[in-house]
Design a protein around this motif. Structure first.
Motif, mmCIF file in Angstrom:
data_model
loop_
_atom_site.group_PDB
_atom_site.id
_atom_site.type_symbol
_atom_site.label_atom_id
_atom_site.label_comp_id
_atom_site.label_asym_id
_atom_site.label_seq_id
_atom_site.Cartn_x
_atom_site.Cartn_y
_atom_site.Cartn_z
ATOM 1 N N VAL A 29 0.666 -1.062 0.075
ATOM 2 C CA VAL A 29 0.033 -0.029 0.084
ATOM 3 C C VAL A 29 0.681 1.354 -0.017
ATOM 4 O O VAL A 29 0.612 2.171 -0.820
ATOM 5 N N ALA A 30 1.947 1.162 0.879
ATOM 6 C CA ALA A 30 2.619 2.500 0.821
ATOM 7 C C ALA A 30 3.682 2.873 0.125
ATOM 8 O O ALA A 30 3.649 3.858 -0.770
ATOM 9 N N GLU A 31 4.429 1.978 -0.071
ATOM 10 C CA GLU A 31 5.691 1.921 -0.871
ATOM 11 C C GLU A 31 5.386 1.482 -2.310
ATOM 12 O O GLU A 31 5.976 1.762 -3.331
ATOM 13 N N GLN A 32 4.175 0.423 -2.552
ATOM 14 C CA GLN A 32 3.736 0.035 -3.628
ATOM 15 C C GLN A 32 4.868 -0.543 -4.397
ATOM 16 O O GLN A 32 5.014 -0.428 -5.637
ATOM 17 N N LYS A 33 5.759 -1.298 -3.699
ATOM 18 C CA LYS A 33 6.932 -2.239 -4.584
ATOM 19 C C LYS A 33 6.471 -3.564 -5.043
ATOM 20 O O LYS A 33 7.030 -4.315 -5.624
ATOM 21 N N VAL A 34 5.269 -4.142 -4.177
ATOM 22 C CA VAL A 34 4.921 -5.465 -4.255
ATOM 23 C C VAL A 34 3.341 -5.174 -4.864
ATOM 24 O O VAL A 34 2.754 -4.358 -4.067
ATOM 25 N N ASP A 35 2.984 -6.193 -5.611
ATOM 26 C CA ASP A 35 1.298 -6.041 -5.872
ATOM 27 C C ASP A 35 0.806 -7.140 -5.300
ATOM 28 O O ASP A 35 -0.391 -7.293 -5.077
ATOM 29 N N LEU A 36 1.423 -8.363 -4.824
ATOM 30 C CA LEU A 36 0.793 -9.446 -4.335
ATOM 31 C C LEU A 36 1.772 -9.931 -2.917
ATOM 32 O O LEU A 36 3.084 -10.034 -3.186
ATOM 33 N N LEU A 37 1.291 -10.216 -2.065
ATOM 34 C CA LEU A 37 1.870 -10.790 -0.794
ATOM 35 C C LEU A 37 1.240 -11.626 -0.056
ATOM 36 O O LEU A 37 0.102 -11.274 0.428
ATOM 37 N N TRP A 38 1.468 -12.954 0.375
ATOM 38 C CA TRP A 38 0.761 -13.796 1.226
ATOM 39 C C TRP A 38 1.811 -14.807 1.760
ATOM 40 O O TRP A 38 2.884 -14.948 1.099
ATOM 41 N N ALA A 39 1.062 -15.334 2.782
ATOM 42 C CA ALA A 39 1.924 -16.594 3.332
ATOM 43 C C ALA A 39 1.142 -17.752 3.012
ATOM 44 O O ALA A 39 -0.078 -17.690 3.325
ATOM 45 N N ASP A 40 1.539 -18.820 2.817
ATOM 46 C CA ASP A 40 1.158 -20.313 2.500
ATOM 47 C C ASP A 40 1.892 -21.154 3.731
ATOM 48 O O ASP A 40 2.942 -21.476 3.428
ATOM 49 N N ALA A 41 0.701 -21.580 4.528
ATOM 50 C CA ALA A 41 1.110 -22.361 5.590
ATOM 51 C C ALA A 41 0.298 -23.587 5.452
ATOM 52 O O ALA A 41 -0.788 -23.912 6.057
ATOM 53 N N PRO A 42 0.710 -24.651 4.670
ATOM 54 C CA PRO A 42 -0.325 -25.762 4.421
ATOM 55 C C PRO A 42 -0.230 -26.918 5.642
ATOM 56 O O PRO A 42 0.427 -26.845 6.470
ATOM 57 N N SER A 43 -1.384 -27.346 5.778
ATOM 58 C CA SER A 43 -1.767 -28.350 7.003
ATOM 59 C C SER A 43 -1.595 -29.728 6.303
ATOM 60 O O SER A 43 -2.498 -30.302 5.916
ATOM 61 N N SER A 44 -0.301 -30.125 6.440
ATOM 62 C CA SER A 44 0.090 -31.099 5.970
ATOM 63 C C SER A 44 0.308 -32.602 6.858
ATOM 64 O O SER A 44 0.531 -32.329 8.018
ATOM 65 N N VAL A 45 0.313 -33.636 6.525
ATOM 66 C CA VAL A 45 0.424 -34.987 7.269
ATOM 67 C C VAL A 45 1.760 -34.978 7.778
ATOM 68 O O VAL A 45 1.944 -35.205 8.820
ATOM 69 N N ASP A 46 2.897 -34.601 6.887
ATOM 70 C CA ASP A 46 4.149 -34.469 7.458
ATOM 71 C C ASP A 46 4.645 -33.116 7.361
ATOM 72 O O ASP A 46 4.166 -32.265 6.704
ATOM 73 N N PRO A 47 5.713 -32.835 7.965
ATOM 74 C CA PRO A 47 6.230 -31.351 7.899
ATOM 75 C C PRO A 47 6.551 -31.030 6.436
ATOM 76 O O PRO A 47 7.182 -31.640 5.726
ATOM 77 N N SER A 48 5.955 -29.742 6.152
ATOM 78 C CA SER A 48 6.028 -29.152 4.834
ATOM 79 C C SER A 48 6.533 -27.668 5.081
ATOM 80 O O SER A 48 6.595 -27.032 6.143
ATOM 81 N N LEU A 49 6.622 -27.036 3.860
ATOM 82 C CA LEU A 49 7.293 -25.691 3.822
ATOM 83 C C LEU A 49 6.113 -24.586 4.011
ATOM 84 O O LEU A 49 5.255 -24.489 3.450
ATOM 85 N N VAL A 50 6.516 -23.903 4.860
ATOM 86 C CA VAL A 50 5.524 -22.543 5.089
ATOM 87 C C VAL A 50 6.524 -21.236 4.208
ATOM 88 O O VAL A 50 7.343 -20.857 4.419
ATOM 89 N N THR A 51 5.474 -20.909 3.294
ATOM 90 C CA THR A 51 6.068 -20.149 2.389
ATOM 91 C C THR A 51 5.651 -18.518 2.221
ATOM 92 O O THR A 51 4.566 -18.563 2.161
ATOM 93 N N ILE A 52 6.511 -17.653 2.338
ATOM 94 C CA ILE A 52 5.892 -16.306 2.040
ATOM 95 C C ILE A 52 6.289 -15.772 0.719
ATOM 96 O O ILE A 52 7.277 -16.022 0.155
ATOM 97 N N VAL A 53 5.140 -15.293 -0.049
ATOM 98 C CA VAL A 53 5.434 -15.093 -1.364
ATOM 99 C C VAL A 53 5.080 -13.643 -1.861
ATOM 100 O O VAL A 53 4.247 -13.231 -1.457
ATOM 101 N N TYR A 97 15.336 -5.866 -1.877
ATOM 102 C CA TYR A 97 14.918 -4.908 -0.707
ATOM 103 C C TYR A 97 13.838 -5.922 -0.170
ATOM 104 O O TYR A 97 13.485 -5.979 1.037
ATOM 105 N N VAL A 98 12.834 -6.110 -0.928
ATOM 106 C CA VAL A 98 11.648 -7.060 -0.409
ATOM 107 C C VAL A 98 12.070 -8.452 0.015
ATOM 108 O O VAL A 98 11.625 -8.559 1.308
ATOM 109 N N ARG A 99 12.971 -9.079 -0.184
ATOM 110 C CA ARG A 99 13.293 -10.220 0.565
ATOM 111 C C ARG A 99 13.929 -10.101 1.722
ATOM 112 O O ARG A 99 13.722 -10.670 2.898
ATOM 113 N N ASP A 100 14.719 -8.921 1.800
ATOM 114 C CA ASP A 100 15.313 -8.527 3.216
ATOM 115 C C ASP A 100 14.085 -8.046 4.372
ATOM 116 O O ASP A 100 14.307 -8.100 5.503
ATOM 117 N N GLN A 101 13.188 -7.363 3.631
ATOM 118 C CA GLN A 101 12.145 -6.962 4.717
ATOM 119 C C GLN A 101 11.180 -8.043 4.832
ATOM 120 O O GLN A 101 10.626 -8.035 6.318
#
Length: 661
Positions: free
Chosen positions: A318-342, A353-357
């Motif tokens: 919203v403020a810096e407008q460097k990113v147009d999509l941002l979300w976190a994917d935390a799947p509920s899996s039977v075994d440990p799986s990857l929690v991903t911020i996209v 800069y975005v990676r470091d933020q």
């Protein structure tokens, strides 16, 4: 805009006044407001019957505890998904044409889906066809038959589906991420499988038989029947048509265990066609456990630190407008799986800069606890958001199906939400410190253009300065409440009321204006105007303040633009309808029309046109091209999103004028 006011308020107040009272929960604290009956047959098949209170319709959902996770032999990935196709090849007594005729007669909507941990088959139909549908599924699961020629035909279809999915940057991004991260576990490949295995599938007819015999067994299967039914109707039918199904081998096939991670790791996906760059930051999270705080805590971290109300979202989107999509994917899996911020980044130069933020926000989650009120708001949001999903018989069966991938129990969902309600701020910090570590870190990027130097090197989390994850700020302005007494003065004859057994209020406001009314040279103004109303706040409240106000109640105010009409939809649990509409109605009748929102939404609409449609979705692009070719030279001759030239030419004043017209 003033002429819209009376229609909007009349619709809202009348529906609120006439909505059916909320159904009592079966047990205090349960999120599922139904009384279910469960039974396990002698062969191990689990049966769950859920009378929903919705008349005339029945939904069957049959999840099998087999997904890409169960593809344990090397060179044999993709077979769980393959059977999503093969299961409809028929049986000796019910060939495909007879099955389709049966479904058509029942008015059924049927399909199947595959994930990491389950495959499920489902249909919704008129209740008088209950027995014939249960019989058909019983026959399918016990007597599936397909020739080698049929098998080869479906194998070629699977390859086509893989190629189609691979044209989507996010599909390829997650495929590369998982292949790079996992060393032993079968989550290394996606549901589609490895391309080499898919290309070899036509030669694996005999193995397909083994896979079916191994996993399609009653002890791994649940039959869920929800809708206008009773246990007395359903149980004898399931016993009749599934009771003779043999349980097969009793010893389960072991799943390879993943060794402890030894990261951090980096992977890059070079992309040949134009696209905005993507950056993902991921860590291995916990396996799903309905009674473990770890599963619930990681989901809450994703919502609070990376969701639409988070400080990171407000800064980058919203403020810096460097990113147009941002979300976190935390799947509920039977075994440990990857929690991903996209994050999808607008300019390649900003990816570092975005990676470091993102890393700084992860460090903040590890360094301190969230404020108590923010966690309480997130819990409230989760409960109300879940209640909104229970909007029909098919959806109820689908939600239950997803959670029976764990232990085939109706109570799993209720137990999980009890665990979520028990979370304290320290539980989130503890989970972040345990799972978000340097050893487990994997950063993945995708781009067509070169990325900044250093994107493949990242500091230790302990050395990253935590971001200011939560800013106290000021409370959003108090929204006015609506009283039922307002209804009489604003009644409009065009209001349509539909009663429902659900405690959910859905109000749709329809206007006879769409993309066909875009002025020549300003193609896209109808869609942009609707976005400026629904996604840009009112004069009294910014979009950030509105998002913060709606978050605890999981309310939404959305828009949809078509060729000849525009609709706005408000959705809220009846507990909060007055506060909700006091917040969102000013967006419609007194919109803010701020310059910064105009810039953000105009760019987002152009990205949706150029990236999401033109570059990332070939199937939809083909459909839209057909439409524009047919209607060329008419007001219908451009897509709803507009054209690049048209969007570039639109000014904020023209949006305001279009709204008034």
């Amino acid at each position: 805009m003033r002429s819209l006011r009376h229609v909007a308020i009349a619709a809202i107040v009348l529906i609120a006044a006439l909505a059916a009272p909320a159904r009592p929960h079966a047990v205090v604290g349960d999120v599922l407001p139904f009384k279910a009956t469960e039974r396990t047959l002698a062969n191990g098949l689990k049966v769950i019957v859920v009378p929903t209170g919705f008349p005339n319709l029945v939904s069957i959902d049959i999840p099998v505890q087999v997904g890409s996770r169960n593809e344990v032999e090397a060179g044999k990935s993709g077979f769980a998904h393959f059977f999503e196709h093969l299961m409809f090849r028929g049986t000796p007594s019910t060939p495909p044409e007879k099955y389709r005729a049966l479904m058509s007669k029942a008015g059924a909507r049927d399909n199947a889906g595959t994930g990491d941990d389950r495959t499920h088959y489902y249909s919704t139909f008129a209740k008088e066809h209950l027995e014939s549908l249960i019989a058909a599924y019983g026959d399918m699961f016990q007597h599936l038959d397909y020739s080698e020629a049929d098998f080869k035909t479906e194998a070629r279809a699977i390859l086509g589906e893989y190629n189609k999915n691979s044209a989507d940057p996010t599909e390829k991004l997650f495929e590369v991420q998982r292949d790079r991260f996992y060393q032993a576990h079968t989550y290394k490949h996606t549901t589609m499988g490895f391309i080499d295995d898919i290309e070899n599938m036509p030669n694996e007819y005999e193995y397909s038989r083994l896979f079916f015999e191994r996993w399609y067994r009653p002890q791994y299967t649940t039959v869920i029947v929800a809708g206008d039914v009773t246990p007395e109707q359903v149980m004898p039918l399931v016993e009749r048509y599934f009771g003779s199904w043999k349980s097969g081998a009793s010893e389960p096939i072991g799943i390879p265990k993943e060794p402890p991670p030894s990261g951090p790791r980096y992977a890059h996906v070079p992309w040949s066609s134009p696209t905005l760059p993507y950056v993902t930051v991921a860590f291995p999270g916990p396996a799903f456990d309905e009674t473990s705080k770890a599963s619930a805590a990681v989901e809450m971290i994703g919502a609070l630190y990376f969701g639409p109300t988070s400080e990171l979202y407000k800064r980058l989107v919203v403020a810096e407008q460097k990113v147009d999509l941002l979300w976190a994917d935390a799947p509920s899996s039977v075994d440990p799986s990857l929690v991903t911020i996209v994050a999808r980044v607008k300019t390649p130069a900003d990816t570092l800069y975005v990676r470091d933020q993102i890393l700084a926000t992860v460090a903040a989650a590890r360094a301190a606890t969230v404020p108590v009120q923010q966690l309480a708001d997130a819990k409230s949001h989760e409960r109300y958001a879940f209640a909104r999903t229970l909007d029909g018989t098919e959806r109820i069966a689908s939600v239950l199906s997803r959670y029976t991938a764990y232990r085939r129990s109706y109570d799993t969902l209720n137990n999980y939400y009890r665990t979520l309600d028990s979370l304290a701020p320290i539980d989130l910090q503890t989970a972040a410190q345990r799972y978000f570590t340097d050893a487990g870190l994997i950063v993945t990027t995708l781009s067509k253009d070169p990325l900044p130097a250093g994107i493949d090197r990242f500091p230790a989390l302990a050395a990253v300065k935590p971001s200011l994850a939560f800013v106290p700020g000021t409370a959003p302005p108090r929204a006015p409440s609506l009283g039922a007494g307002q209804a009489a003065a604003v009644l409009d004859p065009r209001v349509v009321i539909q009663k429902s057994v659900l405690p959910q209020l859905d109000v749709k406001l329809l206007f006879a204006v769409g993309s066909a009314h875009d002025p020549t040279g300003k193609e896209g103004v109808a869609a942009l105007t609707a976005a400026m109303i629904a996604e840009a706040g009112s004069k009294a409240m910014s979009i950030d303040q509105i998002a913060a106000a709606l978050y605890p109640m999981a309310g939404s105010f959305t828009h949809r633009v078509d060729k000849e009409m525009t609709s706005f939809t408000g959705a809220i649990h009846r507990d909060s309808w007055s506060k909700f509409f006091g917040t969102v109605l000013p967006q419609l009748v007194d919109p803010g029309f701020r310059d910064e929102d105009f810039k953000r939404l105009k760019e987002a609409q152009k990205n949706a046109l150029v990236q999401n449609l033109r570059s990332d979705n070939e199937e939809e692009l083909g459909k839209e091209r057909l439409q524009t070719n047919i209607f060329r030279g008419t007001p219908y001759g451009h897509v709803t999103l507009g054209t690049v030239a048209g969007l570039d030419a639109i000014t904020l004043d023209e949006v305001k004028q279009f709204a008034k017209g």
